[in-house]
Write an enzyme that holds these catalytic residues in place. Structure first.
Site, PDB file in Angstrom:
ATOM      1  N   SER A  72       6.269  -1.861  -1.621  1.00  9.74           N
ATOM      2  CA  SER A  72       5.912  -1.741  -3.043  1.00  9.74           C
ATOM      3  C   SER A  72       6.349  -0.386  -3.583  1.00  9.74           C
ATOM      4  O   SER A  72       6.014   0.657  -3.012  1.00  9.74           O
ATOM      5  CB  SER A  72       4.387  -1.831  -3.218  1.00  9.74           C
ATOM      6  OG  SER A  72       3.972  -3.157  -3.185  1.00  9.74           O
ATOM      7  N   HIS A 103       8.501  -5.317  -6.848  1.00 14.82           N
ATOM      8  CA  HIS A 103       9.345  -6.053  -5.901  1.00 14.82           C
ATOM      9  C   HIS A 103      10.378  -6.824  -6.733  1.00 14.82           C
ATOM     10  O   HIS A 103      10.100  -7.904  -7.249  1.00 14.82           O
ATOM     11  CB  HIS A 103       8.502  -7.004  -5.049  1.00 14.82           C
ATOM     12  CG  HIS A 103       7.598  -6.284  -4.089  1.00 14.82           C
ATOM     13  ND1 HIS A 103       7.933  -6.060  -2.776  1.00 14.82           N
ATOM     14  CD2 HIS A 103       6.388  -5.716  -4.265  1.00 14.82           C
ATOM     15  CE1 HIS A 103       6.962  -5.388  -2.176  1.00 14.82           C
ATOM     16  NE2 HIS A 103       6.012  -5.175  -3.060  1.00 14.82           N
ATOM     17  N   HIS A 125       4.531 -11.893   0.108  1.00 20.29           N
ATOM     18  CA  HIS A 125       3.201 -11.616   0.662  1.00 20.29           C
ATOM     19  C   HIS A 125       2.405 -12.917   0.770  1.00 20.29           C
ATOM     20  O   HIS A 125       2.548 -13.825  -0.055  1.00 20.29           O
ATOM     21  CB  HIS A 125       2.426 -10.649  -0.244  1.00 20.29           C
ATOM     22  CG  HIS A 125       3.142  -9.350  -0.509  1.00 20.29           C
ATOM     23  ND1 HIS A 125       4.068  -9.211  -1.515  1.00 20.29           N
ATOM     24  CD2 HIS A 125       3.044  -8.138   0.095  1.00 20.29           C
ATOM     25  CE1 HIS A 125       4.523  -7.964  -1.516  1.00 20.29           C
ATOM     26  NE2 HIS A 125       3.927  -7.298  -0.557  1.00 20.29           N
ATOM     27  N   TYR A 127      -0.676 -13.286   0.033  1.00 18.50           N
ATOM     28  CA  TYR A 127      -1.560 -13.487  -1.133  1.00 18.50           C
ATOM     29  C   TYR A 127      -0.836 -14.101  -2.326  1.00 18.50           C
ATOM     30  O   TYR A 127      -1.459 -14.582  -3.264  1.00 18.50           O
ATOM     31  CB  TYR A 127      -2.240 -12.166  -1.557  1.00 18.50           C
ATOM     32  CG  TYR A 127      -1.300 -11.089  -2.061  1.00 18.50           C
ATOM     33  CD1 TYR A 127      -0.719 -11.135  -3.324  1.00 18.50           C
ATOM     34  CD2 TYR A 127      -0.979 -10.016  -1.249  1.00 18.50           C
ATOM     35  CE1 TYR A 127       0.153 -10.153  -3.768  1.00 18.50           C
ATOM     36  CE2 TYR A 127      -0.118  -9.024  -1.679  1.00 18.50           C
ATOM     37  CZ  TYR A 127       0.445  -9.103  -2.943  1.00 18.50           C
ATOM     38  OH  TYR A 127       1.319  -8.140  -3.365  1.00 18.50           O
ATOM     39  N   GLU A 128       0.511 -14.096  -2.309  1.00 20.22           N
ATOM     40  CA  GLU A 128       1.255 -14.742  -3.398  1.00 20.22           C
ATOM     41  C   GLU A 128       1.159 -16.259  -3.287  1.00 20.22           C
ATOM     42  O   GLU A 128       1.552 -16.982  -4.201  1.00 20.22           O
ATOM     43  CB  GLU A 128       2.724 -14.319  -3.359  1.00 20.22           C
ATOM     44  CG  GLU A 128       2.948 -12.859  -3.714  1.00 20.22           C
ATOM     45  CD  GLU A 128       4.401 -12.436  -3.530  1.00 20.22           C
ATOM     46  OE1 GLU A 128       5.225 -12.787  -4.379  1.00 20.22           O
ATOM     47  OE2 GLU A 128       4.694 -11.764  -2.525  1.00 20.22           O
ATOM     48  N   ALA A 155       3.715   0.189   1.326  1.00 26.23           N
ATOM     49  CA  ALA A 155       2.742   1.088   0.725  1.00 26.23           C
ATOM     50  C   ALA A 155       1.395   0.725   1.349  1.00 26.23           C
ATOM     51  O   ALA A 155       1.085  -0.458   1.510  1.00 26.23           O
ATOM     52  CB  ALA A 155       2.702   0.862  -0.780  1.00 26.23           C
ATOM     53  N   MET A 258      -0.970  -5.060   3.177  1.00 23.70           N
ATOM     54  CA  MET A 258      -0.989  -6.523   3.024  1.00 23.70           C
ATOM     55  C   MET A 258       0.349  -7.136   3.434  1.00 23.70           C
ATOM     56  O   MET A 258       0.744  -8.179   2.909  1.00 23.70           O
ATOM     57  CB  MET A 258      -1.276  -6.887   1.564  1.00 23.70           C
ATOM     58  CG  MET A 258      -2.540  -6.286   0.994  1.00 23.70           C
ATOM     59  SD  MET A 258      -2.745  -6.675  -0.753  1.00 23.70           S
ATOM     60  CE  MET A 258      -3.984  -5.448  -1.213  1.00 23.70           C
ATOM     61  N   SER A 259       1.053  -6.488   4.367  1.00 25.63           N
ATOM     62  CA  SER A 259       2.392  -7.012   4.716  1.00 25.63           C
ATOM     63  C   SER A 259       2.795  -6.590   6.119  1.00 25.63           C
ATOM     64  O   SER A 259       1.959  -6.232   6.938  1.00 25.63           O
ATOM     65  CB  SER A 259       3.424  -6.490   3.699  1.00 25.63           C
ATOM     66  OG  SER A 259       3.576  -5.087   3.831  1.00 25.63           O
ATOM     67  N   ASN A 282      -2.724   5.855  -1.267  1.00 22.53           N
ATOM     68  CA  ASN A 282      -4.112   6.105  -1.699  1.00 22.53           C
ATOM     69  C   ASN A 282      -4.959   6.362  -0.461  1.00 22.53           C
ATOM     70  O   ASN A 282      -4.630   5.892   0.623  1.00 22.53           O
ATOM     71  CB  ASN A 282      -4.664   4.893  -2.485  1.00 22.53           C
ATOM     72  CG  ASN A 282      -4.504   3.588  -1.729  1.00 22.53           C
ATOM     73  OD1 ASN A 282      -3.403   3.069  -1.553  1.00 22.53           O
ATOM     74  ND2 ASN A 282      -5.620   3.051  -1.269  1.00 22.53           N
ATOM     75  N   HIS A 298      -3.042  -0.964  -8.098  1.00 24.09           N
ATOM     76  CA  HIS A 298      -1.599  -1.120  -7.849  1.00 24.09           C
ATOM     77  C   HIS A 298      -0.758  -0.141  -8.682  1.00 24.09           C
ATOM     78  O   HIS A 298       0.315   0.278  -8.248  1.00 24.09           O
ATOM     79  CB  HIS A 298      -1.187  -2.571  -8.122  1.00 24.09           C
ATOM     80  CG  HIS A 298       0.178  -2.915  -7.604  1.00 24.09           C
ATOM     81  ND1 HIS A 298       0.547  -2.747  -6.277  1.00 24.09           N
ATOM     82  CD2 HIS A 298       1.300  -3.396  -8.233  1.00 24.09           C
ATOM     83  CE1 HIS A 298       1.806  -3.130  -6.111  1.00 24.09           C
ATOM     84  NE2 HIS A 298       2.283  -3.515  -7.286  1.00 24.09           N
TER      85      HIS A 298
END
Ligand SMILES: O=P(O)(O)O[C@@H]1C[C@H](O)[C@@H](CO)O1
Ligand SMILES: Nc1nc2[nH]cnc2c(=O)[nH]1
Length: 328
Positions: A72, A103, A125, A127-128, A155, A258-259, A282, A298
């Site tokens: 990201s 992306h 991802h 979650y997509e 990220a 998340m990846s 973060n 995000h």
């Protein structure tokens, strides 16, 4: 293989998670239609991956040796590629589309520091709404294009209290939370043309490349911003609760995202050498407080990635140069 709309993921590709096929065998039913679940590994058979790889090799006139997945806000890793041939995901047969901000959804093939490379400006991802095998399918495409090294970037939130925003964590291991829950990109019948039924994952992250990256970090004068640590992938899209972050820390996790993990599993399954890093965008709170700062978002992730693009590009370019020189 069913090609009905019911099989579409968010990208509209005809290979999805669950199939409702009126002609099918034993199955449940939904609105009178039989439901036949498709195991993940059958979503993209070898021949389909081969077709996609041929499309890219013929279209670019190149056989890339190094594959890069841009995290990201790290799409600029692909912008430094020379003489780029660009493939929009929508124009690649059977490819999903990117749905996440940061992306772009393009595959860039060209040269970098003398090496032939292909870079995904945009990853997929879980979650997509894509099954894991679909998220990591491009890694197999890379393999059949000729790629030997996977560079995966992401990220991530820093859980290790020693990490600062903007630091880079070289991944030396991972905790596969989706795997703990029984999900894997390799689920279903195994095709030995890709790799073994039961791949071992110790030593997944290439130690020589980690050591070289540490040396490069020193040469760049950013050694205090470089760490080596353990990444964990959660399903997302929500960020974590404090209790989850505490639990991850107790498990030895240094950064959370998340990846990447399913991409690494797929790459190791087909015997690619892996180098991966997290840009810490973060800091994750592991104690309860009322501070609004503790809430990840995000926009912040993207903004931090932008400020660290230059350092990430230099690290990647220098490491690729070393690989290229060593193989010349
Ligand atoms: O693609 P990566 O893993 O770099 O993206 C991370 C995880 C989510 O997609 C997003 C959350 O801000 O950033
Ligand atoms: N899961 C997760 N993914 C991230 N990507 C960037 N920051 C974070 C985070 O704090 N948690």
């Amino acid at each position: 293989m069913c090609s009905r709309d019911c099989c579409s993921g968010p990208g509209g590709s005809n290979r999805g998670n669950t199939c409702t096929d009126k002609k099918g065998g034993k199955a449940g039913s939904l609105n009178g239609e039989k439901i036949i679940p498709t195991p993940q590994s059958l979503l993209y058979p070898y021949e389909v991956i081969e077709e996609i790889a041929d499309f890219i090799v013929k279209g670019s006139g190149m056989r890339p040796k190094i594959g890069i997945i841009c995290g990201s806000g790290l799409g600029s890793l692909a912008d430094i590629i020379q003489d780029p041939k660009i493939f929009e995901y929508e124009k690649i047969p059977n490819f999903p589309v990117s749905t996440v901000e940061g992306h772009a959804g393009r595959l860039v093939v060209g040269t970098l520091e003398g090496a032939t490379v292909m870079a995904m400006q945009g990853r997929f991802h879980f979650y997509e709404g894509y099954p894991l095998a679909k998220c990591s399918m491009p890694v197999r495409v890379m393999k059949l294009c000729g790629v030997e090294y996977l560079f995966a970037t992401n990220a991530a939130g820093g859980i290790n209290p020693r990490f600062a925003v903007g630091d880079i964590m070289l991944m030396h291991d991972h905790v596969n939370m989706l795997g703990f829950a029984g999900n894997s990109p390799l689920q279903g019948p195994n095709d030995p043309r890709f790799g073994p039924r039961f791949p071992a994952l110790v030593n997944s992250y290439n130690k020589d490349l980690i050591n070289k990256a540490i040396e490069i970090g020193k040469a760049m004068g950013i050694e205090s911003n470089i760490h080596v640590g353990v990444y964990s992938c959660l399903g997302g899209p929500n960020y974590e609760t404090i209790a989850e972050l505490k639990a991850l820390r107790m498990m030895g996790v240094d950064a959370v995202g998340m990846s990447t993990v399913h991409e690494v599993i797929t790459a190791r399954h087909c015997d690619m050498k892996v180098f991966a890093f997290s840009l810490i965008t973060n800091k994750c709170a592991t104690e309860y407080s009322d501070k609004k700062d503790d809430e990840a978002n995000h926009e912040e992730v993207m903004a931090v990635a932008k400020t660290r693009q230059k350092a990430c590009c230099e690290l990647v370019a220098r490491l690729i140069r070393e690989i290229h020189l060593a193989s010349a």
